[in-house]
Write an enzyme that holds these catalytic residues in place. Structure first.
Site, short mmCIF file in Angstrom:
data_model
loop_
_atom_site.label_atom_id
_atom_site.label_comp_id
_atom_site.label_asym_id
_atom_site.label_seq_id
_atom_site.Cartn_x
_atom_site.Cartn_y
_atom_site.Cartn_z
N LYS A 109 9.35 -3.04 9.60
CA LYS A 109 9.52 -1.52 9.43
C LYS A 109 8.51 -0.72 10.62
O LYS A 109 9.10 0.34 10.93
CB LYS A 109 9.60 -1.21 8.19
N ASP B 194 14.75 5.47 3.17
CA ASP B 194 14.02 5.37 1.83
C ASP B 194 13.72 6.69 1.24
O ASP B 194 13.79 6.80 0.07
CB ASP B 194 12.66 4.42 1.95
P1 NAP Z 1 2.97 -1.92 -0.43
O1 NAP Z 1 3.10 -1.13 0.96
O2 NAP Z 1 2.77 -3.43 -0.30
O3 NAP Z 1 2.45 -0.86 -1.29
C1 NAP Z 1 2.13 -1.44 -2.88
C2 NAP Z 1 1.57 -0.45 -3.60
O4 NAP Z 1 1.36 -0.54 -5.11
C3 NAP Z 1 0.12 0.23 -3.21
O5 NAP Z 1 0.06 1.50 -3.25
C4 NAP Z 1 -0.70 -0.62 -4.14
O6 NAP Z 1 -1.94 -0.05 -4.18
C5 NAP Z 1 0.15 -0.66 -5.37
N1 NAP Z 1 -0.43 -1.67 -6.23
C6 NAP Z 1 0.10 -3.00 -6.06
N2 NAP Z 1 -0.38 -3.75 -7.26
C7 NAP Z 1 -1.08 -2.86 -7.99
C8 NAP Z 1 -1.71 -2.93 -9.46
N3 NAP Z 1 -1.73 -3.92 -10.04
N4 NAP Z 1 -1.83 -1.61 -9.84
C9 NAP Z 1 -1.96 -0.65 -9.19
N5 NAP Z 1 -1.13 -0.35 -8.02
C10 NAP Z 1 -0.80 -1.37 -7.38
O7 NAP Z 1 4.65 -2.15 -0.90
P2 NAP Z 1 5.91 -0.93 -0.90
O8 NAP Z 1 6.88 -1.58 0.22
O9 NAP Z 1 5.50 0.09 -0.87
O10 NAP Z 1 6.74 -1.28 -2.07
C11 NAP Z 1 6.32 -0.91 -3.55
C12 NAP Z 1 7.39 -1.12 -4.51
O11 NAP Z 1 8.46 -0.22 -4.17
C13 NAP Z 1 8.07 -2.58 -4.56
O12 NAP Z 1 8.29 -2.89 -5.96
C14 NAP Z 1 9.17 -2.52 -3.59
O13 NAP Z 1 10.32 -3.58 -4.02
C15 NAP Z 1 9.61 -1.09 -4.37
N6 NAP Z 1 10.58 -0.47 -3.11
C16 NAP Z 1 11.66 -0.03 -3.72
C17 NAP Z 1 12.84 0.53 -2.87
C18 NAP Z 1 14.02 0.94 -3.29
O14 NAP Z 1 15.16 1.21 -2.59
N7 NAP Z 1 14.50 0.91 -4.64
C19 NAP Z 1 12.38 0.67 -1.48
C20 NAP Z 1 11.21 0.55 -1.02
C21 NAP Z 1 10.45 -0.15 -2.14
P3 NAP Z 1 -3.23 -0.23 -3.39
O15 NAP Z 1 -2.92 0.56 -2.19
O16 NAP Z 1 -4.48 -0.15 -4.10
O17 NAP Z 1 -3.15 -1.88 -2.99
#
Ligand code: NAP
Length: 265
Positions: free
Chosen positions: A65, A100
């Site tokens: 991305k 998104d």
């Molecule tokens: P990412 O870039 O890896 O970001 C992960 C986020 O989650 C960061 O803010 C991280 O905090 C936080 N995090 C991870 N483990 C944690 C914990 N144990 N406690 C508190 N915070 C935690 O991932 P992403 O791409 O943003 O995706 C995040 C979620 O959104 C995923 O579940 C993904 O499947 C979902 N998503 C859904 C859609 C949809 O269309 N529904 C689209 C995109 C993503 P830190 O910065 O402190 O590490």
């Protein structure tokens, strides 16, 4: 026949092909949607190759991305978010978009959640960035809370009128808030919520970006508190709907696409 597709690595069990193909079928559009798995350093080559082959549109997922940004002309929102999930080849040069953000706002609107007042976005990763910019563009005041607090401040500095916070501040941040979005992965692997249940209240519209499982601990707690709940499949659906409409120029058959998506979740 038009060919659309998704690049990701791994691209595995993506839900996008059945969702988009249900849309083509419902509108009798002569098109196919296929998945491609280029090497992890191959984002730019994949976009160029797709253009050369006459691919009409590409979705982009992890880990491409950010890298795809350099291979397309990004629109203002994708440039600010710093990530592209949709490429359009219909003009001369490929253009990059981030659906998104609109996926989240359309999902909330579809559940009659008004996008005015204050939104709390939990998470400052890829999804958090998209949701924060999307809600701010709707005119909402955004409060970002993140486990790594410095990342919340960094994101808030880029978003109009936003503030950054630690997760400890959530009860205070939510007391007068109108919208809450979980954009962390918490709730996916285990039955946990990033938000204390007693910080939730009935005036909130709550979207959880997590879609596996559909009913997360956060959404159960939010429903118990009397909040309006929106599961992550709605965000996934509307990011696809937005891409479909951009590519085909037609109003997407949302019900058919939603049905195909939910059948597989
Ligand atoms: P990412 O870039 O890896 O970001 C992960 C986020 O989650 C960061 O803010 C991280 O905090 C936080 N995090 C991870 N483990 C944690 C914990 N144990 N406690 C508190 N915070 C935690 O991932 P992403 O791409 O943003 O995706 C995040 C979620 O959104 C995923 O579940 C993904 O499947 C979902 N998503 C859904 C859609 C949809 O269309 N529904 C689209 C995109 C993503 P830190 O910065 O402190 O590490």
């Amino acid at each position: 026949m038009d060919v659309y597709g998704l690049i990701g690595n791994p691209v595995g069990h993506s839900l996008s092909p059945p969702m988009h193909e249900a849309g083509y079928e419902a509108l009798d559009v002569d098109a196919r949607y296929v998945t491609f798995e280029p090497p992890k350093d191959g984002a730019a080559a994949a976009v160029e190759g797709a253009a050369d082959l006459g691919v009409a549109g590409l979705n982009v997922t992890i880990p491409f991305k950010q890298d795809v940004l350099a291979a397309v002309e990004p629109d203002s929102l994708a440039r600010r978010i710093g990530a592209v999930n949709t490429v359009d080849f219909s003009g001369g040069e490929p253009t990059g978009h981030n659906t998104d953000a609109v996926g989240a706002t359309r999902a909330l609107r579809a559940h009659d959640v008004a996008l005015s007042g204050t939104a709390v976005v939990v998470g400052a990763g890829g999804a958090g960035r998209a949701v924060a910019f999307g809600l701010a563009d709707e005119g909402m005041t955004v409060r970002v809370a993140n486990r790594t607090e410095s990342k919340a401040h960094d994101l808030a500095d880029e978003v109009r009128e936003a503030t950054g916070h630690s997760l400890d501040a959530l009860p205070e941040l939510l007391a007068d808030a109108d919208v809450l979005v979980n954009a962390t992965s918490v709730g996916m692997e285990s039955d946990e919520s990033p938000v204390p249940a007693d910080a939730l209240h009935g005036d909130l519209g709550v979207l959880d970006a997590v879609y596996r499982p559909l009913e997360t601990r956060l959404l159960r707690d939010a429903a118990d508190a009397g909040a309006t709940t929106v599961d992550g499949a709605w965000m996934l659906l509307y990011q696809g709907v937005e891409a479909f409409e951009r590519w085909t120029g037609r109003e997407a058959p949302v019900d058919a696409m939603n049905e195909a998506l939910r059948e597989r979740l």
